[in-house]
Write a protein that holds these residues in place. Structure first.
Motif, PDB file in Angstrom:
ATOM      1  N   ASN A  29       0.787  -1.160  -0.106  1.00 14.47           N
ATOM      2  CA  ASN A  29      -0.005  -0.109   0.345  1.00 14.47           C
ATOM      3  C   ASN A  29       1.096   1.187  -0.069  1.00 14.47           C
ATOM      4  OD1 ASN A  29      -1.883   2.076   0.522  1.00 14.47           O
ATOM      5  ND2 ASN A  29      -2.196   1.369   2.558  1.00 14.47           N
ATOM      6  N   LYS A  30       1.008   2.186  -1.255  1.00 16.70           N
ATOM      7  CA  LYS A  30       1.655   3.125  -1.190  1.00 16.70           C
ATOM      8  C   LYS A  30       1.091   4.371  -0.490  1.00 16.70           C
ATOM      9  CE  LYS A  30       5.179   2.640  -4.382  1.00 16.70           C
ATOM     10  NZ  LYS A  30       5.776   3.129  -5.548  1.00 16.70           N
ATOM     11  N   GLY A  31      -0.268   4.424  -0.125  1.00 17.54           N
ATOM     12  CA  GLY A  31      -0.951   5.544   0.304  1.00 17.54           C
ATOM     13  C   GLY A  31      -1.214   6.760  -0.771  1.00 17.54           C
ATOM     14  N   ALA A  32      -1.745   7.820  -0.157  1.00 15.52           N
ATOM     15  CA  ALA A  32      -2.327   8.586  -1.022  1.00 15.52           C
ATOM     16  C   ALA A  32      -1.133   9.434  -2.170  1.00 15.52           C
ATOM     17  CB  ALA A  32      -2.819   9.827  -0.215  1.00 15.52           C
ATOM     18  N   GLU A  33      -1.595   9.929  -3.214  1.00 18.21           N
ATOM     19  CA  GLU A  33      -0.641  10.363  -4.180  1.00 18.21           C
ATOM     20  C   GLU A  33      -0.064  11.816  -3.567  1.00 18.21           C
ATOM     21  OE1 GLU A  33      -1.859  10.446  -8.122  1.00 18.21           O
ATOM     22  OE2 GLU A  33      -0.228  11.946  -8.791  1.00 18.21           O
TER      23      GLU A  33
END
Ligand code: HEC
Ligand code: HEC
Ligand code: HEC
Length: 120
Positions: A29-33
């Motif tokens: 999960n890379k999270g929000a841009e």
């Protein structure tokens, strides 16, 4: 007692291996841009998260200081586990100053370029 200890050690090893496999997976999960960070009285701080992930690669540069969870910085600060302005001074501004000194493209180093006035 010996047998008990061995079972405990094997269990610990299994957990360590399992979690390292989980962390090395590509669908992490890379999270929000883009993230809008709380900046106190000075106003909010827009933070291009993805751009930094691509540029810096190592997540731990930042996430060794706070977990990969929305709101974690404010949570740690309110619990007294993270000093106010620590992230700003020891991560954001520190790195931007260092890369600027090295003559590379970098982010803002002055208050008003990071904090959006009137937006707190
Ligand atoms: C330059 C600093 C920095 C780097 C590098 C970085 N992050 Fe973050 N990340 C942040 C900040 C700041 C937040 C917001 C924390 C908060 O809300 O308190 C965050 C939040 C997150 C979150 C939870 C919030 C959301 O957006 O859903 C996840 C998941 C996350 N990061 C994953 C990663 C991963 C994976 C990497 C590496 C590929 C990475 N980050 C690299 C600074 C960074
Ligand atoms: C590179 C971006 C950046 C720059 C430059 C910057 N800030 Fe910040 N500032 C942040 C971030 C991100 C936070 C929230 C995280 C933290 O508290 O460390 C923050 C938090 C703050 C806070 C709130 C701390 C709290 O918890 O109450 C104040 C006040 C503040 N900054 C003042 C300033 C002043 C004054 C300057 C100029 C001398 C400045 N900032 C420059 C990014 C920046
Ligand atoms: C380890 C180094 C490093 C850290 C830590 C870091 N940055 Fe940066 N930042 C960079 C570099 C390098 C760039 C230039 C990236 C590019 O142009 O591709 C940048 C660019 C930016 C920009 C400008 C984006 C644009 O294209 O205009 C902002 C805003 C910014 N950073 C905010 C922050 C904030 C807020 C934090 C702390 C939460 C932070 N940065 C932490 C290295 C860092």
């Amino acid at each position: 007692m010996r047998v008990f200890l061995r079972v405990v050690l094997i269990s610990i090893a299994a957990i360590v291996i399992a979690s390292s496999v989980a962390f090395s997976s590509n669908d992490q999960n890379k999270g929000a841009e883009n993230i809008e960070m709380e900046g106190g009285k000075r106003g909010k701080v827009p933070f291009p998260h993805r751009q930094h992930q691509e540029r810096l690669v190592d997540c731990q540069t930042c996430h060794s200081v706070f977990p990969q969870k929305a709101g974690s910085i404010e949570e740690l600060k309110s619990q007294g586990k993270l000093k106010k302005k620590h992230v700003m001074n020891k991560l954001c501004t520190k790195c931007h100053k260092e890369t600027k000194k090295a003559g590379k493209k970098t982010g803002p180093t002055t208050c008003a370029k990071c904090h959006i006035k009137g937006k707190s």
